[in-house]
Design an enzyme around this catalytic site. Structure first.
Site, PDB file in Angstrom:
ATOM      1  N   ARG A 103       0.710  -1.194  -0.069  1.00  0.00           N
ATOM      2  CA  ARG A 103       0.049   0.127   0.125  1.00  0.00           C
ATOM      3  C   ARG A 103       0.930   1.105   0.111  1.00  0.00           C
ATOM      4  O   ARG A 103       1.784   1.230   1.013  1.00  0.00           O
ATOM      5  CB  ARG A 103      -1.371   0.289   1.416  1.00  0.00           C
ATOM      6  CG  ARG A 103      -1.476   0.877   1.688  1.00  0.00           C
ATOM      7  CD  ARG A 103      -2.410   1.661   2.830  1.00  0.00           C
ATOM      8  NE  ARG A 103      -3.997   0.452   1.932  1.00  0.00           N
ATOM      9  CZ  ARG A 103      -5.504   0.918   2.367  1.00  0.00           C
ATOM     10  NH1 ARG A 103      -4.775   1.495   3.695  1.00  0.00           N
ATOM     11  NH2 ARG A 103      -6.301   0.395   2.078  1.00  0.00           N
ATOM     12  N   HIS A 130      -7.235   1.313  -6.620  1.00  0.00           N
ATOM     13  CA  HIS A 130      -7.584   0.296  -4.714  1.00  0.00           C
ATOM     14  C   HIS A 130      -8.463  -1.760  -5.798  1.00  0.00           C
ATOM     15  O   HIS A 130      -9.561  -1.373  -5.121  1.00  0.00           O
ATOM     16  CB  HIS A 130      -8.564   0.733  -3.817  1.00  0.00           C
ATOM     17  CG  HIS A 130      -8.410  -0.010  -2.735  1.00  0.00           C
ATOM     18  ND1 HIS A 130      -7.710  -0.743  -2.120  1.00  0.00           N
ATOM     19  CD2 HIS A 130      -8.749   0.508  -1.252  1.00  0.00           C
ATOM     20  CE1 HIS A 130      -7.770  -1.116  -0.886  1.00  0.00           C
ATOM     21  NE2 HIS A 130      -8.659  -0.160  -0.831  1.00  0.00           N
ATOM     22  N   GLN A 133     -10.052  -3.899  -2.973  1.00  0.00           N
ATOM     23  CA  GLN A 133     -11.058  -2.987  -2.616  1.00  0.00           C
ATOM     24  C   GLN A 133     -12.636  -3.604  -3.550  1.00  0.00           C
ATOM     25  O   GLN A 133     -13.437  -3.973  -3.267  1.00  0.00           O
ATOM     26  CB  GLN A 133     -11.443  -1.896  -1.651  1.00  0.00           C
ATOM     27  CG  GLN A 133     -12.272  -0.970  -1.527  1.00  0.00           C
ATOM     28  CD  GLN A 133     -13.032  -1.937  -0.566  1.00  0.00           C
ATOM     29  OE1 GLN A 133     -12.126  -1.683   0.823  1.00  0.00           O
ATOM     30  NE2 GLN A 133     -14.262  -2.323  -0.276  1.00  0.00           N
ATOM     31  N   ASP A 222     -17.238   7.640  -1.222  1.00  0.00           N
ATOM     32  CA  ASP A 222     -15.590   7.164  -0.807  1.00  0.00           C
ATOM     33  C   ASP A 222     -15.829   8.434   0.183  1.00  0.00           C
ATOM     34  O   ASP A 222     -16.196  10.114  -0.306  1.00  0.00           O
ATOM     35  CB  ASP A 222     -14.745   7.095  -2.077  1.00  0.00           C
ATOM     36  CG  ASP A 222     -13.192   6.485  -0.939  1.00  0.00           C
ATOM     37  OD1 ASP A 222     -13.492   6.787   0.699  1.00  0.00           O
ATOM     38  OD2 ASP A 222     -12.628   6.135  -1.650  1.00  0.00           O
ATOM     39  N   CYS A 262     -16.248   2.324   0.931  1.00  0.00           N
ATOM     40  CA  CYS A 262     -14.596   1.136   1.308  1.00  0.00           C
ATOM     41  C   CYS A 262     -14.811   1.302   2.640  1.00  0.00           C
ATOM     42  O   CYS A 262     -14.287   0.294   3.283  1.00  0.00           O
ATOM     43  CB  CYS A 262     -13.907   1.038   0.415  1.00  0.00           C
ATOM     44  SG  CYS A 262     -13.267   3.082   0.473  1.00  0.00           S
ATOM     45  N   ARG A 290     -13.465  -8.228   2.284  1.00  0.00           N
ATOM     46  CA  ARG A 290     -12.522  -8.339   2.211  1.00  0.00           C
ATOM     47  C   ARG A 290     -11.429  -9.377   1.346  1.00  0.00           C
ATOM     48  O   ARG A 290     -10.003  -9.435   1.208  1.00  0.00           O
ATOM     49  CB  ARG A 290     -11.811  -6.892   2.759  1.00  0.00           C
ATOM     50  CG  ARG A 290     -12.037  -6.032   2.077  1.00  0.00           C
ATOM     51  CD  ARG A 290     -11.635  -4.995   0.936  1.00  0.00           C
ATOM     52  NE  ARG A 290     -10.763  -5.401   0.778  1.00  0.00           N
ATOM     53  CZ  ARG A 290      -9.408  -4.364   1.267  1.00  0.00           C
ATOM     54  NH1 ARG A 290      -9.802  -3.251   1.623  1.00  0.00           N
ATOM     55  NH2 ARG A 290      -8.255  -4.345   1.411  1.00  0.00           N
TER      56      ARG A 290
HETATM   57  N1  NVA Z   1      -9.948   6.589  -1.093  1.00  0.00           N
HETATM   58  C1  NVA Z   1      -9.386   6.632  -0.034  1.00  0.00           C
HETATM   59  C2  NVA Z   1      -9.785   4.746   0.153  1.00  0.00           C
HETATM   60  C3  NVA Z   1      -9.000   4.389   1.563  1.00  0.00           C
HETATM   61  C4  NVA Z   1      -9.793   3.339   1.688  1.00  0.00           C
HETATM   62  C5  NVA Z   1      -8.193   6.967   0.457  1.00  0.00           C
HETATM   63  O1  NVA Z   1      -6.952   6.823  -0.402  1.00  0.00           O
HETATM   64  O2  NVA Z   1      -7.476   6.889   1.340  1.00  0.00           O
HETATM   65  N1   CP Z   2     -11.229  -0.039   2.597  1.00  0.00           N
HETATM   66  C1   CP Z   2     -10.015   0.430   3.003  1.00  0.00           C
HETATM   67  O1   CP Z   2      -8.901  -0.375   2.448  1.00  0.00           O
HETATM   68  O2   CP Z   2      -9.743   0.124   4.682  1.00  0.00           O
HETATM   69  P1   CP Z   2      -8.222   0.746   4.841  1.00  0.00           P
HETATM   70  O3   CP Z   2      -8.019   1.690   4.988  1.00  0.00           O
HETATM   71  O4   CP Z   2      -8.580   0.310   6.617  1.00  0.00           O
HETATM   72  O5   CP Z   2      -7.499  -0.773   4.587  1.00  0.00           O
END
Ligand code: NVA
Ligand code: CP
Length: 304
Positions: A103, A130, A133, A222, A262, A290
Site C-alpha cells: 500500500r 484499489h 477493495q 468514498d 469502502c 475483503r
Molecule cells: N480513497 C480512500 C480509500 C481508503 C480505503 C483513500 O485513498 O484514502
Molecule cells: N477500505 C480499506 O482499504 O480500508 P483500510 O484503509 O482500513 O485498509
C-alpha cells in the site's frame, strides 16, 4: 511466469469473475469449517506506506487461514522509509517471501516493485487504484443481486482510487457505470480512455449526483479527501458540498438499491449517518468480503 494484481485494467472480465467465484468458495469453506490451508509454509510481506485497518487485518488473517504467515513492514520503520531503492527491496523480499502486498502512494512504485520481484505482488491501494477493495465490492453486489451484468452502478464523489477501480471493474463485469464528481476532480484520464473504449456497458461522467443515481442498483461513495490529501480537506469540503449520499438522493434509485462504502466513512460528508445505518449490513458485508476476495487472490497467485 509469476502473476501480479497491480490494477484491474490488467485483468479481463472473465479473470475478475474467476476471482469472484474463488472468493465465494473461500467464504463457503471458512463458514463451513472446510480446511483450505493451501498456502502452508508460505509468507506474505505486507508493506504499508499509508495507514490501514481493513487491508492489514484482512490480509494477515487471510494468510493465517490459508495456513501461511504474513509480516508487516511499515514504510517508516523499514529501510524503504530511508530511501532504499524499490528494485532492491523487491529482490531482497523475493529471497525470503512468497508474495508481497504493498500500500503506497504512486502506482509506478507498485509496478516497479513487481517488475523487479520474482514473486507475486498485490496492490493494497495506491493513489491510482484499489483493486482488492473493488473485488470485494463486486463480490458483495453479486452475492446480493445474484449477477453483475446489466446492473447500474453509480459513484458519487471524488474521482479517486476507488472511482478509478469501480469504473474499470464495473464495466469489465458488464455493469453500466455512472460517476458524478465536481469539475476538477475527475477520474484518471487512463481510466476515462478505457471507459470510452468499452462497447456494450454504458459509462457516463456527470456533474449532478441526481443524474448519476437515476435508476441505480448500487450507489457507491468514498471520502472527499483521501490519504495524502489531508492538507486539501477544507478546500475539498467546499468543492464537494452537495455530493452527499442522503435519503433524498436514494429516492431516485432503483427499488432495492444497495449502498457500498469502502470505509472509513466520514458520516455527514460523503454519506449521511441515516443512509449509512440503513445500509450498514451491506457495507459491513463488503468489509468482510475483503477477507474472502483477498484469500482468493492470494491462493490464485501464490499457490505455485
Ligand atoms: N480513497 C480512500 C480509500 C481508503 C480505503 C483513500 O485513498 O484514502
Ligand atoms: N477500505 C480499506 O482499504 O480500508 P483500510 O484503509 O482500513 O485498509
Amino acid at each position: 511466469m509469476k502473476k501480479d494484481l497491480l490494477k484491474l485494467l490488467d485483468l479481463t472480465g472473465q479473470e475478475i469473475n474467476e476471482i469472484l467465484d474463488m472468493a465465494d468458495q473461500m467464504k463457503y469453506s471458512q463458514k463451513h469449517g472446510i480446511p483450505h490451508d493451501f498456502l502452508r509454509g508460505k509468507t506474505l510481506a505486507m508493506i504499508f506506506e499509508k495507514n490501514s485497518t481493513r487491508t492489514r487485518v484482512s490480509f494477515e488473517v487471510g494468510m493465517y487461514q490459508l495456513g501461511g504467515h504474513a509480516l508487516f513492514l511499515s514504510g517508516k520503520e523499514s529501510q524503504i522509509g530511508r530511501g532504499e531503492p524499490v528494485e532492491d527491496t523487491a529482490r531482497v523480499l523475493s529471497r525470503y517471501c512468497d508474495g508481497i502486498m504493498i500500500r503506497t502512494f504512486a502506482q509506478e512504485e507498485v509496478e516497479e516493485l513487481a517488475k523487479h520481484a520474482s514473486i507475486p505482488v498485490v496492490n493494497g491501494l495506491t493513489d491510482f487504484c484499489h483493486p482488492c477493495q473493488v473485488l470485494a465490492d463486486l463480490m458483495t453486489v453479486r452475492e446480493k443481486m445474484t449477477r453483475l451484468e446489466g446492473l447500474k452502478l453509480a459513484f458519487i464523489g471524488d474521482g479517486n482510487n476507488m472511482a478509478n477501480s469501480l469504473i474499470v471493474g464495473g464495466l469489465k463485469c458488464g455493469m453500466d457505470v455512472s460517476v458524478a464528481c465536481p469539475e476538477g476532480y475527475d477520474p484518471d484520464p487512463r481510466v476515462l480512455d478505457f471507459a470510452k473504449s468499452v462497447t456494450g456497458p454504458k459509462f457516463e461522467l456527470v456533474r449532478k449526483p441526481a443524474d448519476a443515481v437515476a435508476d441505480a442498483d448500487v450507489v457507491v461513495t468514498d471520502v472527499w479527501a483521501s490519504m495524502g490529501q489531508e492538507g486539501e480537506r477544507e478546500a475539498r469540503k467546499k468543492a464537494f458540498a452537495g455530493y452527499c449520499v442522503d435519503a433524498e438522493l436514494m429516492k431516485l434509485t432503483h427499488p432495492g438499491c444497495m449502498v457500498q462504502h469502502c470505509l472509513p466513512a466520514h458520516k455527514g460528508e460523503e454519506i449521511t449517518g441515516e443512509v449509512f445505518e440503513a445500509h450498514a449490513d451491506e457495507i459491513f458485508e463488503e468489509a468482510e468480503n475483503r477477507l474472502h476476495a483477498q484469500k482468493a487472490v492470494l491462493y490464485l497467485l501464490m499457490r505455485g
